[in-house]
Structures are given as C-alpha cells and as structure tokens.
Write a protein that holds these residues in place. Structure first.
Motif, PDB file in Angstrom:
ATOM      1  N   PRO A 139      14.987 -15.774 -13.827  1.00 45.83           N
ATOM      2  CA  PRO A 139      14.379 -14.510 -14.253  1.00 45.83           C
ATOM      3  C   PRO A 139      15.335 -13.693 -15.127  1.00 45.83           C
ATOM      4  O   PRO A 139      16.557 -13.776 -14.982  1.00 45.83           O
TER       5      PRO A 139
ATOM      6  N   ASP B 255      14.239  -9.995 -16.499  1.00 46.15           N
ATOM      7  CA  ASP B 255      13.222  -8.982 -16.789  1.00 46.15           C
ATOM      8  C   ASP B 255      13.544  -8.147 -18.027  1.00 46.15           C
ATOM      9  O   ASP B 255      12.657  -7.846 -18.814  1.00 46.15           O
TER      10      ASP B 255
ATOM     11  N   LYS C  17      11.141  -8.081 -21.303  1.00 47.10           N
ATOM     12  CA  LYS C  17      10.584  -6.804 -21.764  1.00 47.10           C
ATOM     13  C   LYS C  17      10.940  -6.558 -23.233  1.00 47.10           C
ATOM     14  O   LYS C  17      10.091  -6.138 -24.021  1.00 47.10           O
TER      15      LYS C  17
END
Length: 160
Positions: free
Chosen positions: A121, A123, A127
């Motif tokens: 991951p 994030d 984004k």
C-alpha cells in the motif's frame, strides 16, 4: 523553485532516495545507491527526458523525472514517472508542484501515455496520481520481496 536537475545535485538526491531504500517499501530497491550511481542516472535520464527538482533555500526537497517505459520503439510515446520527496517534507504539496510541472512538460513533448508504478500500500502516492487523473490499470500481487514480506505493485496510467 522548480528547476532542471544538475549533476551536482546527485548527493542530495541519493540522500532522499536512500532513506526510502533503507526504511520503506516505496522503492523495492534493497541496497542503497552511491553518489556516483545518481550522477550516472542524472546524466543518462536528463539527456532525453525531463528531470526536475524542487529546491528551497538551496536544499532539494524532492525530485521527479520521466524515463523509458519499455525499450521497444513502439513504446516511444509512453513514459514511466518517478517522484521522491524528502521524508521530512511529506505533506507540503511538493509532489503536486513537481507533477504539475513534469506533466506539463511531457504534454508539450507530445507523449501519449504516462505510467506510474507504485509498491502497495501507498495511499499518499495513489492519491497524488489519482488527483492528476491517473487511473489504476494493473495490480500485480506479491511480485516484490523486501523486509521479509511479499509486496504488491500497482500501475496507474494517464493518457493525454
């Protein structure tokens, strides 16, 4: 300020990058790079592709560049992006400023497809890419091994 990379930036760039090599899965490199490695990278990439840095008070806080996606000539209008921000400067919109500049330059050079590959991951990077219109197009499960763990890699694509 955002400017083109210079060979004398190599030590600051390698310091930014090696933090992630040693401490995170953002890169799946396992061994830290040397200043010489980054001098060679700068020389090789910046002759053909945009390679920019974000500098404030004579300190480089981040960098971004485009590079070859694949070597076959049919892929010449597609590039893969790389971006790294100094760990202490995350969350200050430096990545957004670098990507705005880099993507504008790539569009002016008539590149057609821009690829971002991310260890997951992640994030913040997801984004960043999605805020610029990138769409997730691939997800490879457990293809990288670092810190005694298997990691997924995803690819995001932007088409001009």
């Amino acid at each position: 300020m955002i400017r083109n990379v210079q060979i004398q930036d190599a030590q600051q760039l390698v310091d930014i990058y090696n933090y992630y090599v040693i401490n995170s899965i953002v890169t799946l490199d396992l061994v830290p790079f040397s200043k010489k490695d980054f001098e060679e990278k700068i020389s090789l990439i910046s002759t053909e592709f945009p390679f920019i840095v974000f500098e404030e008070h004579n300190e480089i806080l981040g960098y971004a560049y485009a590079n070859t996606f694949r070597t076959k000539p049919a892929y010449n209008n597609t590039v893969e992006l790389t971006i790294y921000i100094k760990n202490s400067e995350i969350g200050k919109n430096i990545g957004k400023k670098l990507y705005s500049e880099l993507l504008s330059e790539l569009k002016s050079r008539n590149y057609h497809v821009i690829i971002g590959g991310l260890t997951l991951p992640n994030d913040a990077s997801v984004k960043l890419h999605e805020n610029f219109g990138f769409e997730k197009v691939a997800h490879f499960k457990e293809v990288g091994y670092k810190f005694d763990t298997w990691h997924d890699v995803g690819f995001w694509q932007l088409t001009f």
